[in-house]
Scaffold this motif. Structure first.
Motif, mmCIF file in Angstrom:
data_model
loop_
_atom_site.group_PDB
_atom_site.id
_atom_site.type_symbol
_atom_site.label_atom_id
_atom_site.label_comp_id
_atom_site.label_asym_id
_atom_site.label_seq_id
_atom_site.Cartn_x
_atom_site.Cartn_y
_atom_site.Cartn_z
ATOM 1 N N SER A 9 0.831 -1.211 0.000
ATOM 2 C CA SER A 9 0.000 0.000 0.000
ATOM 3 C C SER A 9 0.864 1.258 0.000
ATOM 4 N N ARG A 10 1.940 1.221 0.772
ATOM 5 C CA ARG A 10 2.837 2.378 0.812
ATOM 6 C C ARG A 10 3.531 2.580 -0.534
ATOM 7 N N LEU A 11 3.943 1.486 -1.168
ATOM 8 C CA LEU A 11 4.600 1.563 -2.463
ATOM 9 C C LEU A 11 3.654 2.117 -3.523
ATOM 10 N N LYS A 12 2.395 1.738 -3.433
ATOM 11 C CA LYS A 12 1.415 2.214 -4.405
ATOM 12 C C LYS A 12 1.180 3.716 -4.264
ATOM 13 N N ARG A 13 1.143 4.203 -2.993
ATOM 14 C CA ARG A 13 0.946 5.628 -2.758
ATOM 15 C C ARG A 13 2.146 6.432 -3.279
ATOM 16 N N ILE A 14 3.328 5.883 -3.093
ATOM 17 C CA ILE A 14 4.535 6.565 -3.573
ATOM 18 C C ILE A 14 4.518 6.664 -5.094
ATOM 19 N N GLN A 15 4.158 5.573 -5.774
ATOM 20 C CA GLN A 15 4.089 5.580 -7.225
ATOM 21 C C GLN A 15 3.067 6.594 -7.734
ATOM 22 N N HIS A 16 1.925 6.685 -6.998
ATOM 23 C CA HIS A 16 0.885 7.630 -7.379
ATOM 24 C C HIS A 16 1.393 9.077 -7.252
ATOM 25 N N HIS A 17 2.066 9.364 -6.152
ATOM 26 C CA HIS A 17 2.605 10.717 -5.958
ATOM 27 C C HIS A 17 3.678 11.057 -6.998
#
Length: 457
Positions: free
Chosen positions: A6-14
Motif C-alpha cells: 500500500s505504501r509503495l502504491k501511494r509513492i508511485q501515485h505521488h
C-alpha cells in the motif's frame, strides 16, 4: 494488501502526479547569474552552454537582452550582447535558450535590406522564408570544387581587360579612405552578369548604408541583390554575424546553381570586430594588437566563397581591405593578400588626379587570369602594363621637359600611347563595359604587329 504494498502504491501515485505536473509546468527553467561586466563582456555562473549558443539576460524593468556565448573559463561563461546592454545589473538572471544563430535563406531575400540577425531594415514588412541555414556554412572537399575556368563580366573595363576575374575567384580590393572604393563596388553590382548579388556592409558608417543603396546600387542593382548591413555602432558579435550571414546567403544561392557576386565591405572591419571580441575575453594580442584568432577567422570566412561542387553554382567574391595611411603592409592587408586569388589596389595619387576608377595597374594582379583568358589577351595585358610602367618611371623627366625624344624607343612609345591608355583606363560610373568589348578595345589600342616582338622577349 500488505502495508508495504500500500505504501509503495501511494509513492508511485505521488511520483506520477509530480511527473505530470513537471511536464505541464512552464515555470521550470535553468538560470544562471551575471557576476561581472567589463566593457561589452558579461560573465555568468551557474549554467552550462556551448560556445556560439544564445542566452537571455533578464533584469527588472527591461526586456530580455539576447547574448551569445563567446568563451568560458572554469565555471564562468563569457557572454556578449547582440544589442543594447543598458539596464543590466548585478545578479541579473541568465537563461540559456539551447539555440544557435542561423540565417533565413530563400528567393524572398532578393531586393531586401537586413541586419546581422536577418531582421528587415527597409520597412517592407517581414521576410517569410521557409528555410534556414547555419552561419558556419558547410565544408566542401577541395578536390570536389569546380575549378575556375570561365570569366565573370564585372562591367569595369580595367578589371575585365587587365585583371580578368573568373567565376569562383576571390579578390581583394585594397584601398584607403576616399579613393572611390564604394563607387567601384556599385559599378560592379549594377553591371555584372552574375545572377545574384549579395552585399555585406560590415562595420562602416551607418549613413553610408542608405547612400550606397539609393545613390550607388540603385533600383536596377537592388532588384537582384540582398544587402546585409551591420554598421559600426553594432556590437562586435553582430558585425561578425553580418559577415557570416552575407556569406551564408551567398552559399544558399550557389547551392541552387546560381552564379553569385559577393561584395564584402569590409574585411578589415570584420577582423577588427573579432579583435574587439577576443581582447574583451582576455586573448593576448599578437601582431600589432591583433590576437591570433583574427588570423584564423579571416581565412575561415574567405574560404567559404568560391566554386561549389562540379557542375554547380559559384561565389565570386570581392573583399575590401582598408589600408590605413595607404600602408600595404598592414597586418590584415598582408594576411588577406596571401589567401586571396588576386588584388585590385586603388591609388590615392590617381584619385587626386581625377582618374577614376583609380586602379593602380602596376600593383594589381589576378592570379586566375591565365586559366580564363587567351594567350593573346595575356600578352596584350603584359604589354600595356610594361608601357604604363615605363612612362611612370620617366614621368618626372617627361613633365619637366628633360627627356629628348629619340633617346629611348620604349619611352618614345610610352609617350605616344599614354594618352590613349589613360582614356582606356578611365570609365564613368554610368558607363558599362562588357567583357568582350573591353578586350576588343585593348586589342585596338595595342598594335597587333608588336605581339610577336613581345613573345620573343
Amino acid at each position: 494488501m500488505s502495508v508495504r504494498e500500500s505504501r509503495l502504491k501511494r509513492i508511485q501515485h505521488h511520483l506520477s502526479l509530480a511527473h505530470q505536473q513537471l511536464e505541464n509546468s512552464n515555470s521550470f527553467r535553468v538560470e544562471g547569474t551575471v557576476t561581472r561586466m567589463v566593457g561589452l563582456t558579461l560573465e555568468a555562473t551557474g549554467i552550462r552552454a556551448p560556445v556560439g549558443s544564445r542566452c537571455l539576460v533578464e533584469s527588472p524593468g527591461i526586456p530580455p537582452i539576447e547574448t551569445e556565448v563567446v568563451g568560458f573559463s572554469g565555471d564562468r561563461l563569457f557572454l556578449m550582447a547582440t544589442g543594447n546592454i543598458s539596464g543590466i545589473s548585478p545578479e541579473s538572471k541568465v537563461i540559456p535558450t539551447g539555440k544557435v544563430y542561423n540565417a533565413p535563406v530563400g528567393d524572398q531575400l532578393l531586393g531586401r535590406v537586413i541586419d546581422g540577425a536577418g531582421n528587415p531594415l527597409d520597412g517592407k514588412g517581414a521576410i517569410k522564408t521557409s528555410q534556414r541555414m547555419a552561419l558556419t556554412g558547410r565544408f566542401i572537399n577541395p578536390m570536389a570544387r569546380d575549378p575556375i575556368k570561365r570569366p565573370l563580366d564585372v562591367g569595369v573595363r580595367t578589371i575585365n581587360a587587365l585583371f580578368s576575374v573568373g567565376r569562383g575567384q576571390r579578390m581583394g580590393l585594397f584601398a584607403g579612405s576616399g579613393v572611390g572604393k564604394s563607387v567601384l563596388l556599385g559599378m560592379m553590382t549594377k553591371y555584372t552578369d552574375a545572377d545574384v548579388i549579395v552585399v555585406g556592409l560590415i562595420g562602416e558608417r551607418g549613413r553610408e548604408v542608405k547612400e550606397f543603396i539609393d545613390n550607388i546600387l540603385g533600383a536596377e542593382g537592388m532588384a537582384r541583390s540582398v544587402v546585409v548591413a551591420a554598421p559600426a555602432d553594432n556590437p562586435p558579435v553582430m558585425r561578425l554575424h553580418g559577415a557570416a550571414l552575407a556569406t551564408t546567403i551567398a552559399e544558399y544561392f550557389r547551392d541552387e546553381g546560381k552564379n553569385v557576386l559577393l561584395l564584402m565591405d569590409s574585411l578589415t572591419r570584420y577582423a577588427m570586430a573579432q579583435r574587439e571580441l577576443a581582447l574583451a575575453i582576455g586573448e593576448p594580442p599578437a601582431t600589432k594588437g591583433y590576437p591570433a584568432s583574427v588570423f584564423a577567422k579571416v581565412p575561415q570566412l574567405v574560404e567559404r566563397a568560391g566554386n561549389g561542387d562540379e557542375g554547380g553554382g559559384s561565389i565570386t567574391a570581392f573583399y575590401t581591405v582598408l589600408t590605413e595611411g595607404d600602408d600595404q603592409q598592414d597586418p590584415i592587408a598582408d594576411s588577406a593578400r596571401a589567401i586571396l586569388d588576386g588584388h585590385i589596389v586603388l591609388s590615392r595619387q590617381l584619385a587626386e588626379r581625377g582618374h577614376f576608377p583609380a586602379i593602380d595597374i602596376e600593383a594589381s594582379i589576378s592570379r586566375a587570369m591565365q586559366q580564363i583568358t587567351t594567350k593573346e589577351h595575356q600578352m596584350m595585358m603584359m604589354r600595356l602594363k610594361r608601357i604604363y610602367s615605363t612612362y611612370e618611371k620617366s614621368r618626372d623627366l617627361i613633365s619637366v621637359g628633360a627627356y629628348s625624344r629619340g633617346s629611348d624607343a620604349e619611352i618614345d612609345e610610352s609617350i605616344e600611347l599614354m594618352p590613349k591608355i589613360v582614356n582606356f583606363l578611365r570609365q564613368d560610373f554610368s558607363d558599362r563595359a562588357i567583357f568582350a568589348e573591353s578586350v576588343a578595345r585593348l586589342t585596338g589600342l595595342l598594335a597587333a604587329r608588336n605581339l610577336p616582338e613581345l613573345a620573343a622577349r
